[in-house]
Design a protein around this motif. Structure first.
Motif, PDB file in Angstrom:
ATOM      1  N   VAL A 103       0.844  -1.202   0.000  1.00 18.98           N
ATOM      2  CA  VAL A 103       0.000   0.000   0.000  1.00 18.98           C
ATOM      3  C   VAL A 103       0.880   1.252   0.000  1.00 18.98           C
ATOM      4  O   VAL A 103       2.035   1.219   0.426  1.00 18.98           O
ATOM      5  CB  VAL A 103      -0.952   0.060   1.226  1.00 18.98           C
ATOM      6  CG1 VAL A 103      -2.002  -1.036   1.180  1.00 18.98           C
ATOM      7  CG2 VAL A 103      -0.176   0.021   2.533  1.00 18.98           C
ATOM      8  N   THR A 104       0.286   2.343  -0.439  1.00 16.99           N
ATOM      9  CA  THR A 104       1.013   3.615  -0.527  1.00 16.99           C
ATOM     10  C   THR A 104       1.644   4.059   0.801  1.00 16.99           C
ATOM     11  O   THR A 104       2.819   4.418   0.815  1.00 16.99           O
ATOM     12  CB  THR A 104       0.078   4.703  -1.089  1.00 16.99           C
ATOM     13  OG1 THR A 104      -0.201   4.374  -2.450  1.00 16.99           O
ATOM     14  CG2 THR A 104       0.688   6.095  -0.996  1.00 16.99           C
ATOM     15  N   ALA A 126       2.151  -0.585  -4.727  1.00 20.59           N
ATOM     16  CA  ALA A 126       1.490   0.689  -4.429  1.00 20.59           C
ATOM     17  C   ALA A 126       1.386   1.582  -5.673  1.00 20.59           C
ATOM     18  O   ALA A 126       2.244   1.547  -6.541  1.00 20.59           O
ATOM     19  CB  ALA A 126       2.247   1.404  -3.321  1.00 20.59           C
ATOM     20  N   GLY A 127       0.300   2.406  -5.730  1.00 19.37           N
ATOM     21  CA  GLY A 127      -0.018   3.085  -6.977  1.00 19.37           C
ATOM     22  C   GLY A 127      -0.276   4.582  -6.923  1.00 19.37           C
ATOM     23  O   GLY A 127      -0.821   5.144  -7.875  1.00 19.37           O
ATOM     24  N   THR A 128       0.102   5.260  -5.830  1.00 20.04           N
ATOM     25  CA  THR A 128      -0.091   6.712  -5.812  1.00 20.04           C
ATOM     26  C   THR A 128       1.027   7.388  -6.598  1.00 20.04           C
ATOM     27  O   THR A 128       2.200   7.020  -6.459  1.00 20.04           O
ATOM     28  CB  THR A 128      -0.116   7.228  -4.362  1.00 20.04           C
ATOM     29  OG1 THR A 128      -1.157   6.545  -3.665  1.00 20.04           O
ATOM     30  CG2 THR A 128      -0.388   8.725  -4.315  1.00 20.04           C
ATOM     31  N   PHE A 143       2.165   0.492 -11.065  1.00 19.37           N
ATOM     32  CA  PHE A 143       1.265   1.326 -11.885  1.00 19.37           C
ATOM     33  C   PHE A 143       1.008   2.595 -11.116  1.00 19.37           C
ATOM     34  O   PHE A 143       1.352   2.687  -9.930  1.00 19.37           O
ATOM     35  CB  PHE A 143      -0.083   0.595 -12.099  1.00 19.37           C
ATOM     36  CG  PHE A 143      -0.700   0.149 -10.790  1.00 19.37           C
ATOM     37  CD1 PHE A 143      -1.526   0.974 -10.063  1.00 19.37           C
ATOM     38  CD2 PHE A 143      -0.379  -1.104 -10.251  1.00 19.37           C
ATOM     39  CE1 PHE A 143      -2.046   0.576  -8.836  1.00 19.37           C
ATOM     40  CE2 PHE A 143      -0.905  -1.505  -9.013  1.00 19.37           C
ATOM     41  CZ  PHE A 143      -1.736  -0.666  -8.318  1.00 19.37           C
ATOM     42  N   TYR A 171      -8.048   7.248   0.800  1.00 21.22           N
ATOM     43  CA  TYR A 171      -6.618   7.436   1.091  1.00 21.22           C
ATOM     44  C   TYR A 171      -5.931   7.734  -0.242  1.00 21.22           C
ATOM     45  O   TYR A 171      -6.584   7.766  -1.287  1.00 21.22           O
ATOM     46  CB  TYR A 171      -6.032   6.259   1.867  1.00 21.22           C
ATOM     47  CG  TYR A 171      -5.711   4.986   1.114  1.00 21.22           C
ATOM     48  CD1 TYR A 171      -6.680   4.299   0.392  1.00 21.22           C
ATOM     49  CD2 TYR A 171      -4.416   4.459   1.145  1.00 21.22           C
ATOM     50  CE1 TYR A 171      -6.363   3.118  -0.265  1.00 21.22           C
ATOM     51  CE2 TYR A 171      -4.100   3.281   0.487  1.00 21.22           C
ATOM     52  CZ  TYR A 171      -5.072   2.614  -0.219  1.00 21.22           C
ATOM     53  OH  TYR A 171      -4.772   1.458  -0.867  1.00 21.22           O
ATOM     54  N   PRO A 173      -4.215   6.684  -2.950  1.00 22.09           N
ATOM     55  CA  PRO A 173      -4.510   6.238  -4.321  1.00 22.09           C
ATOM     56  C   PRO A 173      -5.954   6.509  -4.733  1.00 22.09           C
ATOM     57  O   PRO A 173      -6.231   6.764  -5.914  1.00 22.09           O
ATOM     58  CB  PRO A 173      -4.208   4.731  -4.297  1.00 22.09           C
ATOM     59  CG  PRO A 173      -4.166   4.344  -2.863  1.00 22.09           C
ATOM     60  CD  PRO A 173      -3.806   5.567  -2.082  1.00 22.09           C
ATOM     61  N   PHE A 223     -12.918   3.175  -7.252  1.00 20.69           N
ATOM     62  CA  PHE A 223     -11.598   2.633  -6.907  1.00 20.69           C
ATOM     63  C   PHE A 223     -11.663   2.060  -5.501  1.00 20.69           C
ATOM     64  O   PHE A 223     -11.949   2.787  -4.536  1.00 20.69           O
ATOM     65  CB  PHE A 223     -10.463   3.675  -6.940  1.00 20.69           C
ATOM     66  CG  PHE A 223      -9.233   3.127  -6.233  1.00 20.69           C
ATOM     67  CD1 PHE A 223      -8.424   2.196  -6.860  1.00 20.69           C
ATOM     68  CD2 PHE A 223      -8.931   3.472  -4.917  1.00 20.69           C
ATOM     69  CE1 PHE A 223      -7.327   1.626  -6.193  1.00 20.69           C
ATOM     70  CE2 PHE A 223      -7.842   2.903  -4.244  1.00 20.69           C
ATOM     71  CZ  PHE A 223      -7.039   1.980  -4.885  1.00 20.69           C
ATOM     72  N   VAL A 224     -11.443   0.759  -5.402  1.00 19.34           N
ATOM     73  CA  VAL A 224     -11.157   0.132  -4.105  1.00 19.34           C
ATOM     74  C   VAL A 224      -9.856  -0.635  -4.288  1.00 19.34           C
ATOM     75  O   VAL A 224      -9.577  -1.131  -5.379  1.00 19.34           O
ATOM     76  CB  VAL A 224     -12.287  -0.820  -3.635  1.00 19.34           C
ATOM     77  CG1 VAL A 224     -13.513  -0.040  -3.247  1.00 19.34           C
ATOM     78  CG2 VAL A 224     -12.612  -1.880  -4.685  1.00 19.34           C
ATOM     79  N   PRO A 225      -9.030  -0.726  -3.228  1.00 17.66           N
ATOM     80  CA  PRO A 225      -7.771  -1.439  -3.395  1.00 17.66           C
ATOM     81  C   PRO A 225      -7.993  -2.937  -3.606  1.00 17.66           C
ATOM     82  O   PRO A 225      -8.997  -3.482  -3.133  1.00 17.66           O
ATOM     83  CB  PRO A 225      -7.026  -1.173  -2.078  1.00 17.66           C
ATOM     84  CG  PRO A 225      -8.093  -0.837  -1.088  1.00 17.66           C
ATOM     85  CD  PRO A 225      -9.187  -0.176  -1.875  1.00 17.66           C
ATOM     86  N   SER A 226      -7.066  -3.536  -4.305  1.00 19.71           N
ATOM     87  CA  SER A 226      -7.078  -4.971  -4.533  1.00 19.71           C
ATOM     88  C   SER A 226      -7.448  -5.706  -3.248  1.00 19.71           C
ATOM     89  O   SER A 226      -6.901  -5.409  -2.190  1.00 19.71           O
ATOM     90  CB  SER A 226      -5.661  -5.369  -4.974  1.00 19.71           C
ATOM     91  OG  SER A 226      -5.623  -6.732  -5.273  1.00 19.71           O
ATOM     92  N   ASP A 253      -8.774  -2.243 -10.451  1.00 18.79           N
ATOM     93  CA  ASP A 253      -8.551  -2.844  -9.129  1.00 18.79           C
ATOM     94  C   ASP A 253      -9.800  -3.559  -8.629  1.00 18.79           C
ATOM     95  O   ASP A 253      -9.718  -4.562  -7.929  1.00 18.79           O
ATOM     96  CB  ASP A 253      -8.134  -1.766  -8.124  1.00 18.79           C
ATOM     97  CG  ASP A 253      -6.951  -0.947  -8.620  1.00 18.79           C
ATOM     98  OD1 ASP A 253      -5.869  -1.069  -8.064  1.00 18.79           O
ATOM     99  OD2 ASP A 253      -7.130  -0.180  -9.603  1.00 18.79           O
ATOM    100  N   PHE A 303      -3.006  -8.352 -11.064  1.00 18.49           N
ATOM    101  CA  PHE A 303      -2.077  -7.273 -11.447  1.00 18.49           C
ATOM    102  C   PHE A 303      -0.978  -7.081 -10.419  1.00 18.49           C
ATOM    103  O   PHE A 303       0.110  -6.597 -10.741  1.00 18.49           O
ATOM    104  CB  PHE A 303      -2.841  -5.974 -11.722  1.00 18.49           C
ATOM    105  CG  PHE A 303      -3.602  -5.404 -10.547  1.00 18.49           C
ATOM    106  CD1 PHE A 303      -4.838  -5.917 -10.175  1.00 18.49           C
ATOM    107  CD2 PHE A 303      -3.091  -4.333  -9.840  1.00 18.49           C
ATOM    108  CE1 PHE A 303      -5.547  -5.372  -9.106  1.00 18.49           C
ATOM    109  CE2 PHE A 303      -3.788  -3.783  -8.766  1.00 18.49           C
ATOM    110  CZ  PHE A 303      -5.020  -4.316  -8.397  1.00 18.49           C
ATOM    111  N   MET A 304      -1.215  -7.447  -9.172  1.00 11.28           N
ATOM    112  CA  MET A 304      -0.159  -7.353  -8.164  1.00 11.28           C
ATOM    113  C   MET A 304       0.934  -8.376  -8.460  1.00 11.28           C
ATOM    114  O   MET A 304       2.129  -8.089  -8.315  1.00 11.28           O
ATOM    115  CB  MET A 304      -0.744  -7.585  -6.767  1.00 11.28           C
ATOM    116  CG  MET A 304      -1.709  -6.501  -6.328  1.00 11.28           C
ATOM    117  SD  MET A 304      -0.861  -4.897  -6.306  1.00 11.28           S
ATOM    118  CE  MET A 304      -2.090  -3.872  -5.503  1.00 11.28           C
TER     119      MET A 304
HETATM  120  C1  PHB Z   1      -2.022   1.569  -2.811  1.00 11.17           C
HETATM  121  O1  PHB Z   1      -1.222   2.307  -3.389  1.00 11.17           O
HETATM  122  O2  PHB Z   1      -2.164   1.602  -1.560  1.00 11.17           O
HETATM  123  C2  PHB Z   1      -2.845   0.618  -3.603  1.00 11.17           C
HETATM  124  C3  PHB Z   1      -3.227   0.955  -4.896  1.00 11.17           C
HETATM  125  C4  PHB Z   1      -4.002   0.086  -5.646  1.00 11.17           C
HETATM  126  C5  PHB Z   1      -4.419  -1.112  -5.079  1.00 11.17           C
HETATM  127  C6  PHB Z   1      -4.042  -1.459  -3.793  1.00 11.17           C
HETATM  128  C7  PHB Z   1      -3.245  -0.584  -3.052  1.00 11.17           C
HETATM  129  O3  PHB Z   1      -5.189  -1.939  -5.802  1.00 11.17           O
END
Ligand code: PHB
Length: 392
Positions: A103-104, A126-128, A143, A171, A173, A223-226, A253, A303-304
């Motif tokens: 996670v970011t 992490a993707g931010t 990404f 949060y 991302p 957008f929800v995290p994986s 995601d 994708f992870m």
């Molecule tokens: C993150 O950057 O926390 C993040 C982004 C995309 C996801 C999961 C976590 O699918």
């Protein structure tokens, strides 16, 4: 000691050790892999760990005359843990790389340590957008959220979607995806009637979905995290949004390959933009999916997993280029501009930003045989992070 005092003291330890050679000639090159193996984000840890192990199994544990040793640590996606583990890995284990970061907040927590110790930090998940700007030693193989969010915004406008409600995890991302979607969508004449943010921890989507439904949009951008997509889609269907003809769009995601098959028919027709689908029709990907499933009791890579697999490729290729030297500047220098064919398609590391450049695919969830897949139907080639491009 005050918190600041502690930080300074720990930074000093790292600084003191930063000049020490991390891998005397015959020694192992150690990779500190920090992942959420427990807690809410554990699916990300499971996917990346499996991909890293597969990469080593396929490519051997020796690179440029050195033995590669992966040290896996579970941070539970808690940034204080990430920081402590990164410090221990750097100071005690003398790792040449820190990698993973589910996670970011975890990726950001390790950034000052990477800088002080001059250790490359390979972001596999992490993707931010801003993460790569937090240390010159950060390189990303995952990404950014804006990469896919602007592309789904374009697709929405072109396909008659005029009125959207966004629902994002509250949060970094999530804010990145909301901001980049909104800018692009509204600039093209679309209307974002409501921008809803839901808690990152244990979210209950139902009340937010009800609010979204009441606004009668053409589509919901989500957008929800994986790991959270299954719960989201279940509540989307329970609240009858699919029956009300409200489309589901977003970065991919939410239709995560790890969970997609369990989401049921309500998710069929969801259109997302993303970097990877297990159904990507290349030979390299078919071999990757088959090997990954074989090694992991049938688990489908998401994708992870490709972020982890490609992160290992980047580490191996950098070590080959430096002939096994583990000095951080040399390794990051070797990574800049590197290009290769991933299971997701062609990718490269932008030499200026150290961020990933990759194809983004527009996909629709379809039933293929008895299984649900994100079936790609349009490709945008070599997409850079639009959020960074916009700052220039
Ligand atoms: C993150 O950057 O926390 C993040 C982004 C995309 C996801 C999961 C976590 O699918």
């Amino acid at each position: 000691m005050s918190r600041n005092g502690l930080v300074t003291a720990s930074a000093a330890i790292v600084l003191a050790l930063s000049a020490v050679d991390r891998a005397p000639a015959q020694d192992a090159v150690k990779i500190g892999l920090i992942l959420p193996m427990t807690g809410q984000q554990a699916s990300t840890g499971r996917q990346i760990d499996a991909a890293v192990r597969l990469y080593v199994q396929q490519n051997g544990a020796n690179v440029a005359g050195k033995k590669v040793e992966v040290i896996l640590k579970d941070d539970g996606a808690v940034p204080d843990n990430t920081k402590r583990l990164a410090q221990e890995l750097i100071v005690n284990d003398k790792v040449a790389f820190i990698a993973g970061f589910g996670v970011t907040p975890a990726a950001l927590a390790a950034a000052p340590l990477a800088t002080q110790a001059k250790v490359p930090e390979v972001i596999m998940a992490a993707g931010t957008s801003i993460i790569t700007e937090r240390s010159p030693y950060i390189v990303r193989t995952s990404f950014t959220l804006p990469q896919s969010s602007v592309i789904i915004a374009d697709w929405a406008v072109k396909n008659g979607i005029r009125k959207v409600v966004s629902i994002v995890s509250d949060y970094a991302p999530g804010i990145d995806s909301e901001t980049s979607f909104k800018e692009r969508f509204t600039a093209a004449g679309g209307q974002l009637v409501e921008a809803i943010r839901v808690p990152f921890q244990n979210p209950d989507f139902a009340p937010f979905l009800q609010r979204a439904r009441d606004a009668q949009p053409d589509a919901i951008f989500v957008f929800v995290p994986s790991g959270q997509g299954g719960a989201f889609v279940k509540q989307f269907a329970e609240r009858g949004l699919d029956k009300a003809g409200i489309k589901l769009i977003g970065p991919g995601d939410v239709t995560d390959d790890d969970l997609l098959n369990g989401m049921g028919d309500a998710v069929i027709g969801a259109v997302t933009a993303h970097l990877y689908s297990a159904a990507h029709p290349s030979d390299i990907n078919k071999a990757f999916v088959a090997a990954f499933k074989k090694a992991n009791a049938g688990m489908r890579p998401n994708f992870m997993a490709v972020g982890g697999y490609d992160g290992m490729h980047l580490i191996y290729a950098a070590l080959k280029k430096t002939n096994g030297a583990t000095e951080g500047d040399a390794l990051v220098g070797a990574m800049k501009g590197m290009a290769w064919e991933s299971p997701r398609g062609p990718i490269s590391i932008d030499p200026e930003t150290r961020d990933i450049v990759q194809n983004i695919y527009v996909r629709k969830v379809e039933k293929v045989g008895n299984e649900l897949y994100n079936v790609e139907f349009a490709t945008f080639e070599a997409v850079k992070d639009p959020a960074k491009a916009a700052k220039k």
